[in-house]
Design a protein around this motif. Structure first.
Motif, PDB file in Angstrom:
ATOM      1  N   MET A   1     -20.411 -13.245 -25.067  1.00 49.70           N
ATOM      2  CA  MET A   1     -19.620 -12.019 -24.535  1.00 49.70           C
ATOM      3  C   MET A   1     -19.928 -11.811 -23.002  1.00 49.70           C
ATOM      4  O   MET A   1     -19.001 -11.585 -22.372  1.00 49.70           O
ATOM      5  CB  MET A   1     -20.205 -10.833 -25.260  1.00 49.70           C
ATOM      6  CG  MET A   1     -19.458  -9.761 -25.171  1.00 49.70           C
ATOM      7  SD  MET A   1     -20.477  -8.095 -25.667  1.00 49.70           S
ATOM      8  CE  MET A   1     -21.703  -7.978 -24.166  1.00 49.70           C
ATOM      9  N   VAL A   2     -21.067 -11.731 -22.617  1.00 51.66           N
ATOM     10  CA  VAL A   2     -21.540 -11.465 -21.214  1.00 51.66           C
ATOM     11  C   VAL A   2     -20.869 -12.555 -20.261  1.00 51.66           C
ATOM     12  O   VAL A   2     -20.263 -12.088 -19.321  1.00 51.66           O
ATOM     13  CB  VAL A   2     -23.044 -11.549 -20.843  1.00 51.66           C
ATOM     14  CG1 VAL A   2     -23.452 -11.564 -19.438  1.00 51.66           C
ATOM     15  CG2 VAL A   2     -23.673 -10.318 -21.712  1.00 51.66           C
ATOM     16  N   ARG A   3     -21.030 -13.959 -20.610  1.00 50.18           N
ATOM     17  CA  ARG A   3     -20.384 -14.898 -19.770  1.00 50.18           C
ATOM     18  C   ARG A   3     -18.956 -15.170 -19.895  1.00 50.18           C
ATOM     19  O   ARG A   3     -18.225 -15.203 -19.023  1.00 50.18           O
ATOM     20  CB  ARG A   3     -20.985 -16.159 -19.914  1.00 50.18           C
ATOM     21  CG  ARG A   3     -22.689 -16.218 -19.424  1.00 50.18           C
ATOM     22  CD  ARG A   3     -23.454 -16.966 -20.156  1.00 50.18           C
ATOM     23  NE  ARG A   3     -24.989 -16.886 -19.603  1.00 50.18           N
ATOM     24  CZ  ARG A   3     -25.894 -17.611 -20.141  1.00 50.18           C
ATOM     25  NH1 ARG A   3     -25.744 -18.309 -21.123  1.00 50.18           N
ATOM     26  NH2 ARG A   3     -27.071 -17.260 -19.572  1.00 50.18           N
ATOM     27  N   GLY A   4     -18.328 -14.924 -21.117  1.00 52.56           N
ATOM     28  CA  GLY A   4     -17.090 -15.118 -21.263  1.00 52.56           C
ATOM     29  C   GLY A   4     -16.122 -13.899 -20.794  1.00 52.56           C
ATOM     30  O   GLY A   4     -15.073 -14.041 -20.402  1.00 52.56           O
ATOM     31  N   HIS A   5     -16.733 -12.620 -20.599  1.00 47.91           N
ATOM     32  CA  HIS A   5     -15.941 -11.444 -20.094  1.00 47.91           C
ATOM     33  C   HIS A   5     -16.734 -11.211 -18.443  1.00 47.91           C
ATOM     34  O   HIS A   5     -16.414  -9.954 -18.132  1.00 47.91           O
ATOM     35  CB  HIS A   5     -15.956 -10.303 -20.940  1.00 47.91           C
ATOM     36  CG  HIS A   5     -15.547 -10.598 -22.183  1.00 47.91           C
ATOM     37  ND1 HIS A   5     -15.903 -11.235 -23.327  1.00 47.91           N
ATOM     38  CD2 HIS A   5     -14.180 -10.092 -22.597  1.00 47.91           C
ATOM     39  CE1 HIS A   5     -15.095 -10.976 -24.394  1.00 47.91           C
ATOM     40  NE2 HIS A   5     -14.061 -10.524 -24.029  1.00 47.91           N
ATOM     41  N   ARG A   6     -17.227 -12.238 -18.297  1.00 47.94           N
ATOM     42  CA  ARG A   6     -17.668 -12.005 -16.684  1.00 47.94           C
ATOM     43  C   ARG A   6     -18.593 -10.835 -16.230  1.00 47.94           C
ATOM     44  O   ARG A   6     -18.335  -9.996 -15.452  1.00 47.94           O
ATOM     45  CB  ARG A   6     -16.573 -12.216 -15.722  1.00 47.94           C
ATOM     46  CG  ARG A   6     -15.857 -13.620 -15.727  1.00 47.94           C
ATOM     47  CD  ARG A   6     -14.711 -13.691 -14.990  1.00 47.94           C
ATOM     48  NE  ARG A   6     -13.983 -15.074 -15.046  1.00 47.94           N
ATOM     49  CZ  ARG A   6     -12.979 -15.581 -14.375  1.00 47.94           C
ATOM     50  NH1 ARG A   6     -12.297 -14.678 -13.523  1.00 47.94           N
ATOM     51  NH2 ARG A   6     -12.563 -16.764 -14.475  1.00 47.94           N
ATOM     52  N   LEU A   7     -19.445 -10.458 -17.184  1.00 46.73           N
ATOM     53  CA  LEU A   7     -20.196  -9.403 -16.810  1.00 46.73           C
ATOM     54  C   LEU A   7     -21.375  -9.792 -15.784  1.00 46.73           C
ATOM     55  O   LEU A   7     -21.783 -11.126 -15.825  1.00 46.73           O
ATOM     56  CB  LEU A   7     -20.978  -8.845 -17.990  1.00 46.73           C
ATOM     57  CG  LEU A   7     -20.027  -8.281 -19.137  1.00 46.73           C
ATOM     58  CD1 LEU A   7     -20.597  -7.667 -20.258  1.00 46.73           C
ATOM     59  CD2 LEU A   7     -19.267  -6.735 -18.458  1.00 46.73           C
TER      60      LEU A   7
END
Length: 348
Positions: free
Chosen positions: A237-243
């Motif tokens: 989630m963090v990496r896929g949504h560029r957080l």
């Protein structure tokens, strides 16, 4: 008439519209076949056989797995006359087909969902069927009657009403005494995405199975499996949504003070922490104490100016974009808050 003259053959029954050659006594009557005629056709060497009380197989030879399932559901089928079903009372649709509220559960339900750890349907001595607790119905033949105070909403697998995975797991585990078999079922349920570890443990707890010795070790494996999958989903989630990249799996400590507990992800500059809510099984008496301890720890962190975002494995799996938006909002709101107290961040 000559006694050697063969009796005339019975005329074929008008059953062309019957998909499965399994019918109840009532259904046979609707086709013009009375009880005496049905019994006569079920004599040794006859063309029919009686599978269960009031349920007939209209061909010789062993039934297929589909016919056994159909027979089990017809034997237990029930829909209260003039009374809304439990499903309808809860605002849900009643079970599909002619079976009313009943549904397949236990190992049979898991086999229908293609669990590799479940035996093939034809090898099962018993097929579990979930029925209302008030039904006056006994297990018989290959049917195992399983009673429920409140029936869950039935789902569908291969056209058959089945219990939700977590309920089917609990009913299967209740019949198993082998730790390896229990562990394989629970692990496959979570690893395969059929249900999350928390839902499985809640159902096992409801069935009072968590204290059984052969279940304890399997549940520990289930908790670890659920946490590993949830952590993987959080990374994605963090990496896929560029957080922004956080520090992972750290312990927070007050400066010169005690531990504030561990978090799964922490953004030091914004003072935002993420906790995955993967709950370990505990006795019902301890559940309130555990919830109270978590609430106190969260309040302590928030008093120090740290925003705590709790995410569940289910939401991480099924609504990752929404959860990413929640975390991003918390990070963006950091500029509008007073600076957080200094805390020590340590690997855990």
């Amino acid at each position: 008439m000559d006694h050697d003259t063969p009796l005339p053959a019975r005329p074929p029954l008008p059953l062309d519209g019957v998909r499965l050659r399994v019918l109840t006594t009532r259904q046979l009557r609707e086709h013009g076949v009375g009880g005496a005629d049905a019994a006569d056709r079920c004599r040794p060497g006859g063309p029919w056989q009686q599978l269960l009380p009031g349920v007939f197989l209209l061909h010789p030879g062993p039934p297929t797995s589909e016919e056994r399932l159909h027979a089990a559901l017809l034997y237990t089928a029930y829909r209260p006359q003039g009374v809304p079903s439990q499903s309808r009372r809860a605002g849900r649709a009643a079970g599909p087909g002619p079976y009313g509220e009943v549904m397949i559960t236990g190992l049979a339900a898991l086999a229908l969902r293609r669990f590799a750890a479940a035996p093939p349907l034809l090898s099962l001595d018993r097929i579990g069927v979930l029925v209302p607790r008030t039904r006056r119905l006994r297990s018989t033949g290959f049917v195992q009657v399983v009673r429920a105070v409140e029936l869950p909403e039935p789902q569908e697998a291969t056209g058959v009403p089945v219990a939700p995975v977590e309920r089917a797991l609990a009913d299967a585990v209740a019949q198993l005494g082998e730790p390896v078999a229990v562990r394989r079922l629970l692990t496959e349920a979570v690893r395969g995405g059929h249900c999350d570890a928390g839902a499985a443990m809640r159902e096992l707890g409801r069935a009072r199975l968590l204290t059984r010795p052969h279940v304890v070790d399997a549940v520990d494996t289930l908790v670890a499996e659920g946490r590993a999958l949830a952590e993987t989903a959080l990374y994605a989630m963090v990496r896929g949504h560029r957080l922004p990249e956080p520090v992972w799996n750290v312990e927070l400590r007050a400066a010169g003070g005690p531990s504030l507990g561990g978090v799964d992800a922490y953004w030091p500059e914004q003072a935002v922490a993420v906790e995955i809510d993967v709950r370990s099984p505990c006795a019902e008496a301890d559940a309130d104490a555990v919830r109270l301890d978590r609430a106190r720890r969260r309040q302590l962190l928030e008093r120090l100016g740290i925003t705590v975002v709790q995410l569940s494995p289910v939401k991480l799996r099924e609504a990752a974009e929404q959860q990413a938006a929640v975390v991003r909002t918390a990070l963006m709101a950091a500029d509008d808050r007073d600076p957080a107290a200094y805390v020590v961040v340590m690997p855990r």
